[in-house]
Write an enzyme that holds these catalytic residues in place. Structure first.
Site, PDB file in Angstrom:
ATOM      1  N   PHE A 112      14.968  21.425  26.579  1.00  0.00           N
ATOM      2  CA  PHE A 112      15.721  22.158  25.564  1.00  0.00           C
ATOM      3  C   PHE A 112      17.224  21.914  25.629  1.00  0.00           C
ATOM      4  O   PHE A 112      17.913  22.121  24.631  1.00  0.00           O
ATOM      5  CB  PHE A 112      15.393  23.647  25.614  1.00  0.00           C
ATOM      6  CG  PHE A 112      14.186  23.969  24.761  1.00  0.00           C
ATOM      7  CD1 PHE A 112      14.321  24.154  23.394  1.00  0.00           C
ATOM      8  CD2 PHE A 112      12.926  24.019  25.316  1.00  0.00           C
ATOM      9  CE1 PHE A 112      13.215  24.396  22.590  1.00  0.00           C
ATOM     10  CE2 PHE A 112      11.809  24.265  24.523  1.00  0.00           C
ATOM     11  CZ  PHE A 112      11.954  24.459  23.159  1.00  0.00           C
ATOM     12  N   CYS A 160      18.879  29.470  16.539  1.00  0.00           N
ATOM     13  CA  CYS A 160      18.479  30.798  16.050  1.00  0.00           C
ATOM     14  C   CYS A 160      17.231  31.267  16.805  1.00  0.00           C
ATOM     15  O   CYS A 160      17.033  32.457  17.014  1.00  0.00           O
ATOM     16  CB  CYS A 160      18.124  30.759  14.569  1.00  0.00           C
ATOM     17  SG  CYS A 160      19.483  30.406  13.449  1.00  0.00           S
ATOM     18  N   CYS A 209      18.294  27.397  12.426  1.00  0.00           N
ATOM     19  CA  CYS A 209      18.373  26.196  13.247  1.00  0.00           C
ATOM     20  C   CYS A 209      17.628  26.477  14.542  1.00  0.00           C
ATOM     21  O   CYS A 209      17.133  27.585  14.763  1.00  0.00           O
ATOM     22  CB  CYS A 209      19.831  25.802  13.494  1.00  0.00           C
ATOM     23  SG  CYS A 209      20.713  26.811  14.698  1.00  0.00           S
ATOM     24  N   CYS A 214       4.623  18.303  30.397  1.00  0.00           N
ATOM     25  CA  CYS A 214       3.521  17.327  30.377  1.00  0.00           C
ATOM     26  C   CYS A 214       3.218  16.827  31.785  1.00  0.00           C
ATOM     27  O   CYS A 214       2.094  16.449  32.096  1.00  0.00           O
ATOM     28  CB  CYS A 214       3.858  16.156  29.471  1.00  0.00           C
ATOM     29  SG  CYS A 214       3.957  16.626  27.745  1.00  0.00           S
ATOM     30  N   ASP A 235      12.061  15.919  26.171  1.00  0.00           N
ATOM     31  CA  ASP A 235      11.174  16.790  26.924  1.00  0.00           C
ATOM     32  C   ASP A 235      11.905  18.014  27.469  1.00  0.00           C
ATOM     33  O   ASP A 235      11.444  18.656  28.383  1.00  0.00           O
ATOM     34  CB  ASP A 235      10.523  16.006  28.081  1.00  0.00           C
ATOM     35  CG  ASP A 235      11.580  15.359  28.990  1.00  0.00           C
ATOM     36  OD1 ASP A 235      12.787  15.569  28.770  1.00  0.00           O
ATOM     37  OD2 ASP A 235      11.181  14.637  29.924  1.00  0.00           O
ATOM     38  N   ARG A 273       0.825  -1.218   0.000  1.00  0.00           N
ATOM     39  CA  ARG A 273       0.000   0.000   0.000  1.00  0.00           C
ATOM     40  C   ARG A 273       0.857   1.265   0.000  1.00  0.00           C
ATOM     41  O   ARG A 273       0.451   2.303  -0.499  1.00  0.00           O
ATOM     42  CB  ARG A 273      -0.936   0.021   1.205  1.00  0.00           C
ATOM     43  CG  ARG A 273      -1.861  -1.170   1.287  1.00  0.00           C
ATOM     44  CD  ARG A 273      -2.826  -1.231   0.093  1.00  0.00           C
ATOM     45  NE  ARG A 273      -3.859  -2.229   0.313  1.00  0.00           N
ATOM     46  CZ  ARG A 273      -3.749  -3.527   0.018  1.00  0.00           C
ATOM     47  NH1 ARG A 273      -2.620  -3.994  -0.539  1.00  0.00           N
ATOM     48  NH2 ARG A 273      -4.726  -4.363   0.286  1.00  0.00           N
ATOM     49  N   CYS A 331      24.572  27.713  13.672  1.00  0.00           N
ATOM     50  CA  CYS A 331      24.556  27.567  12.216  1.00  0.00           C
ATOM     51  C   CYS A 331      25.327  28.685  11.519  1.00  0.00           C
ATOM     52  O   CYS A 331      25.729  28.533  10.367  1.00  0.00           O
ATOM     53  CB  CYS A 331      23.121  27.463  11.700  1.00  0.00           C
ATOM     54  SG  CYS A 331      22.155  28.966  11.832  1.00  0.00           S
ATOM     55  N   ASP A 355      16.980   6.422  25.474  1.00  0.00           N
ATOM     56  CA  ASP A 355      16.107   6.936  26.539  1.00  0.00           C
ATOM     57  C   ASP A 355      16.665   6.503  27.888  1.00  0.00           C
ATOM     58  O   ASP A 355      17.229   5.420  28.020  1.00  0.00           O
ATOM     59  CB  ASP A 355      14.677   6.405  26.371  1.00  0.00           C
ATOM     60  CG  ASP A 355      13.683   7.165  27.239  1.00  0.00           C
ATOM     61  OD1 ASP A 355      12.958   8.013  26.702  1.00  0.00           O
ATOM     62  OD2 ASP A 355      13.655   6.919  28.467  1.00  0.00           O
TER      63      ASP A 355
END
Ligand SMILES: [Zn+2]
Length: 357
Positions: A136, A178, A175, A192, A134, A11, A253, A59
């Site tokens: 930065f 930035c 990036c 979360c 989760d 498919r 960058c 992880d």
């Protein structure tokens, strides 16, 4: 299989931009997924079914009961066995499609091991980097890897009923750095674990991320999205933010200065502190921590008190090596002491969950 029978990917091969040749190309490609939480599970499921030949998972956490609402690769048996997420995901993916080579690293991803765990130290490095993290600090580390090794990085995030996705292209701008120079101060963003998350929004963002990854793996960068996609599924709002090509002033960058990968910024030091606690140094975040705001965010999950210097919180969390309770002490400069564990990766994980950044 008898001659002429339809194969597993029939498919998908019918799609004009895939075909038999595209399918072969997917089978020869390698995707790295950092984080096996909600997004990581969703995108790993999609790419495994699609026949991406090699998938690497990283992880540091263990499957918990509260994960099952949205982390589609896990079940109650994984919780009962206390399996690490990367290993539980690897087993499940192997059952879905045994043709895919899935490697699982149960590890705390940081500057010291990032290039090795991703496979950049071998000649079989990944063709795409997918964000299932989760926080930065980890995202800016992935962003450094992407620019340094000229591999696309697919940023994504979900919280509450909102989601975001943006792709960083090799050699293209902007990036992630930035847009986000430093990780936000701990506690400034909802996570979360403090604000909740709807499983349906995860499915959408993981779907967008998987589709973008497949386009890139098929060599169709011309079809890839060039904007930041942001939406709120509960309020029926969506917007596309066109990214300007600014970036000359960007350390990453623009000047190819990889501060997170070189360990100058980001998750720097975690050390044992006392008999049953781990101290995490300030994570290179911007500005002092608003302790009152953080306390308000943490109170639904336990007790939190603030004085002039610090916040102290005792949070009820799931049974595990914390015995159901975890203590956090957060100073205004972001330094944090996690009580109730001696494992640095566990302390980092709890900080990411409750404090973000
Ligand atoms: Zn940049």
């Amino acid at each position: 299989m008898s001659k002429g029978a339809q194969g597993r990917y029939h498919r998908q091969e019918l799609l004009p931009d895939v075909g038999v040749e595209g399918q072969r190309r997917l089978g020869a490609s390698h995707a790295l997924i950092l984080g096996c939480g909600a997004l990581g599970c969703g995108v790993a499921d999609q790419l495994t079914r699609a026949g991406v030949g090699r998938i690497t998972l990283i992880d540091r956490d263990v499957v918990e009961l509260t994960n099952l609402q949205r982390q589609v690769l896990f079940d109650e048996q994984d919780v009962a066995e206390g399996l690490p997420k990367a290993e539980a995901a690897r087993r499940r993916l192997n059952e879905i499609n045994a043709q895919v080579r899935v490697s699982a690293h149960v590890a705390d991803f940081d500057a010291s091991n990032a290039e090795r765990l991703c496979g950049f130290t071998t000649d079989a490095g990944p063709d795409v980097l997918l964000d299932g993290t989760d926080n930065f600090a980890a995202r800016l580390l992935l962003n450094d890897l992407a620019i340094k090794h000229a591999v696309p990085y697919l940023y994504a995030g979900v919280v509450g009923c909102r989601g975001m996705q943006m792709t960083v292209f090799p050699g293209g701008r902007p990036c992630l750095r930035c847009l986000v120079e430093r990780p936000p101060a701990p506690g400034t963003l909802p996570t979360c674990d403090t604000a909740g998350v709807l499983g349906a929004v995860v499915a959408i963002v993981a779907g967008v991320q998987a589709a973008e990854a497949l386009k890139l793996l098929l060599g169709r960068e011309d079809l890839a999205s060039r904007s930041l996609l942001e939406f709120d599924i509960w309020r029926n709002q969506r917007r596309r933010i066109e990214m300007s090509s600014a970036g000359d002033g960007c350390a990453c960058c623009g000047r190819r200065q990889f501060d997170y990968l070189d360990g100058r910024l980001g998750e720097t030091s975690a050390r044992l502190c006392g008999r049953d606690a781990v101290q995490l140094a300030g994570m290179g975040a911007e500005g002092p921590v608003d302790l009152e705001a953080l306390a308000a965010r943490l109170r639904p999950h336990g007790e939190a008190t603030v004085n002039r210097f610090l916040l102290r919180a005792t949070l009820s969390c799931e049974a595990g090596d914390d015995g159901g309770e975890v203590g956090l002490t957060v100073f205004r400069d972001g330094r944090t002491i996690v009580r109730g564990t001696t494992r640095t990766e566990r302390a980092r994980s709890l900080c990411a969950k409750y404090l973000g950044g």
